[in-house]
Design a protein around this motif. Sequence first.
Motif, PDB file in Angstrom:
ATOM      1  N   ARG A  17       0.258  -3.949   3.993  1.00 37.74           N
ATOM      2  CA  ARG A  17      -0.431  -3.997   5.296  1.00 37.74           C
ATOM      3  C   ARG A  17       0.469  -3.460   6.410  1.00 37.74           C
ATOM      4  N   LEU A  18       1.748  -3.822   6.374  1.00 43.00           N
ATOM      5  CA  LEU A  18       2.682  -3.311   7.385  1.00 43.00           C
ATOM      6  C   LEU A  18       2.822  -1.796   7.296  1.00 43.00           C
ATOM      7  N   LEU A  19       2.891  -1.287   6.074  1.00 45.76           N
ATOM      8  CA  LEU A  19       3.047   0.160   5.890  1.00 45.76           C
ATOM      9  C   LEU A  19       1.786   0.926   6.252  1.00 45.76           C
ATOM     10  N   ASP A  20       0.628   0.278   6.084  1.00 47.07           N
ATOM     11  CA  ASP A  20      -0.636   0.933   6.407  1.00 47.07           C
ATOM     12  C   ASP A  20      -0.947   0.916   7.902  1.00 47.07           C
ATOM     13  N   ALA A  21      -0.192   0.132   8.668  1.00 43.77           N
ATOM     14  CA  ALA A  21      -0.414   0.075  10.117  1.00 43.77           C
ATOM     15  C   ALA A  21      -0.248   1.480  10.683  1.00 43.77           C
ATOM     16  N   ASP A  23       0.749   2.569  13.597  1.00 40.36           N
ATOM     17  CA  ASP A  23       1.848   2.810  14.514  1.00 40.36           C
ATOM     18  C   ASP A  23       3.167   2.949  13.757  1.00 40.36           C
ATOM     19  N   ASP A  24       3.759   4.150  13.790  1.00 40.16           N
ATOM     20  CA  ASP A  24       5.023   4.378  13.089  1.00 40.16           C
ATOM     21  C   ASP A  24       6.149   3.510  13.626  1.00 40.16           C
ATOM     22  N   LEU A  25       6.095   3.149  14.900  1.00 40.71           N
ATOM     23  CA  LEU A  25       7.140   2.315  15.486  1.00 40.71           C
ATOM     24  C   LEU A  25       7.104   0.890  14.944  1.00 40.71           C
ATOM     25  N   ALA A  26       5.923   0.444  14.499  1.00 42.64           N
ATOM     26  CA  ALA A  26       5.780  -0.920  13.986  1.00 42.64           C
ATOM     27  C   ALA A  26       6.140  -1.016  12.502  1.00 42.64           C
ATOM     28  N   LYS A  27       6.244   0.117  11.838  1.00 38.03           N
ATOM     29  CA  LYS A  27       6.548   0.093  10.407  1.00 38.03           C
ATOM     30  C   LYS A  27       8.003  -0.286  10.189  1.00 38.03           C
ATOM     31  N   PRO A  28       8.255  -1.119   9.187  1.00 37.55           N
ATOM     32  CA  PRO A  28       9.635  -1.526   8.917  1.00 37.55           C
ATOM     33  C   PRO A  28      10.420  -0.444   8.193  1.00 37.55           C
ATOM     34  N   GLY A 101      10.535  -8.043  -5.544  1.00 39.84           N
ATOM     35  CA  GLY A 101      11.105  -6.705  -5.576  1.00 39.84           C
ATOM     36  C   GLY A 101      10.154  -5.610  -6.019  1.00 39.84           C
ATOM     37  N   ILE A 102      10.744  -4.519  -6.487  1.00 40.41           N
ATOM     38  CA  ILE A 102       9.972  -3.354  -6.913  1.00 40.41           C
ATOM     39  C   ILE A 102       9.059  -3.708  -8.085  1.00 40.41           C
ATOM     40  N   THR A 103       9.465  -4.705  -8.880  1.00 39.67           N
ATOM     41  CA  THR A 103       8.640  -5.141 -10.010  1.00 39.67           C
ATOM     42  C   THR A 103       7.313  -5.688  -9.512  1.00 39.67           C
ATOM     43  N   ALA A 104       7.353  -6.542  -8.488  1.00 40.70           N
ATOM     44  CA  ALA A 104       6.121  -7.099  -7.923  1.00 40.70           C
ATOM     45  C   ALA A 104       5.309  -6.011  -7.224  1.00 40.70           C
ATOM     46  N   TRP A 105       5.999  -5.089  -6.559  1.00 35.89           N
ATOM     47  CA  TRP A 105       5.321  -3.992  -5.869  1.00 35.89           C
ATOM     48  C   TRP A 105       4.513  -3.160  -6.872  1.00 35.89           C
ATOM     49  N   GLN A 106       5.123  -2.816  -8.001  1.00 33.82           N
ATOM     50  CA  GLN A 106       4.424  -2.037  -9.017  1.00 33.82           C
ATOM     51  C   GLN A 106       3.275  -2.839  -9.630  1.00 33.82           C
ATOM     52  N   ALA A 107       3.505  -4.130  -9.884  1.00 34.23           N
ATOM     53  CA  ALA A 107       2.459  -4.975 -10.461  1.00 34.23           C
ATOM     54  C   ALA A 107       1.251  -5.075  -9.543  1.00 34.23           C
ATOM     55  N   ALA A 108       1.491  -4.997  -8.234  1.00 27.65           N
ATOM     56  CA  ALA A 108       0.396  -5.070  -7.257  1.00 27.65           C
ATOM     57  C   ALA A 108      -0.270  -3.716  -7.041  1.00 27.65           C
ATOM     58  N   GLY A 109       0.197  -2.695  -7.745  1.00 23.37           N
ATOM     59  CA  GLY A 109      -0.419  -1.376  -7.630  1.00 23.37           C
ATOM     60  C   GLY A 109       0.114  -0.560  -6.467  1.00 23.37           C
ATOM     61  N   GLY A 110       1.276  -0.938  -5.927  1.00 23.59           N
ATOM     62  CA  GLY A 110       1.870  -0.186  -4.821  1.00 23.59           C
ATOM     63  C   GLY A 110       2.294   1.203  -5.269  1.00 23.59           C
ATOM     64  N   THR A 111       2.257   2.138  -4.339  1.00 24.01           N
ATOM     65  CA  THR A 111       2.644   3.519  -4.619  1.00 24.01           C
ATOM     66  C   THR A 111       4.145   3.599  -4.834  1.00 24.01           C
ATOM     67  N   VAL A 112       4.545   4.345  -5.859  1.00 25.35           N
ATOM     68  CA  VAL A 112       5.965   4.547  -6.136  1.00 25.35           C
ATOM     69  C   VAL A 112       6.230   6.025  -6.404  1.00 25.35           C
TER      70      VAL A 112
END
Length: 197
Positions: A17-21, A23-28, A101-112
Motif C-alpha cells: 500500500r505504501l509503495l502504491d501511494a 506521491d513519490d515523496l511519501a514512499k519509503p 522479509g523477502i520470503t513473506a513478500w514473495q509469498a504475498a505475491g509482491g513483485t520481485v
Amino acid sequence: MTTPQTPPALDAAALQRLLDAGDDLAKPRLIDVRTPGEFETVHIPGSYNVPLDLLREHRAELRAHLGEQVVLICRSGQRAAQAEQALADADLPNLRVLHGGITAWQAAGGTVATGRPRWELERQVRLVAGSIVLAAVLASTVVPPAKWLAAAIGAGLAVAALTNTCAMGMALARLPYNRGPKHDIRTVLSALADDRP
C-alpha cells in the motif's frame, strides 16, 4: 519523560500500500541488508542493497541519506531487525522492518526482480552444520573424540539462536559464491543521492 515508540513492523500488504501511494515523496526507502549475492538473486524493485556489515560500519554516513521513511528488508526479518537497531543507535527515525522479509513478500505475491539463483544463506548454514555433525558422528565410530566436533557445532547453533547472530552465516557470507557484485559505501551513497526526488 517518554521515549519514542518504534513503529511496528510492516507486513507485505502494508508495504505494498505504501509503495502504491501516488506521491513519490511519501514512499519509503527500501534498504535490503542481505548479502549482495542474495540481493542479486531476488529483491524488491527499487530497493537498495546495503549489506548488514556495511550498514553497521557506516551507519553515521548513511543517516544523512535516509532521513525519510525507511523500510529494512532481509530474508526473514532477523538481519533487518539488527540493522534497525544499528540505525536507531545512530538516531535515525522512521525505521520499519518488513515482517517476514523477502520470503513473506514473495509469498504475498509482491513483485520481485530476479537474477542468478543461489542458495539462501540460512540453507547454506544448515547444509554445512549438518554435514559437519554427520561427519563427526560417523568419524567418532573410529575416533571417539570426534564426537566433540558435533558437540561444538551444536553449541554454536544454540549460541546463534540465543544471540540472534550466526558466526557460520557471517563466514559463509564472505565466500565468493555469496558476495555477488562488489559493494562499497561510496557506491551505496551515490545511488541513494542520485535517486533523491
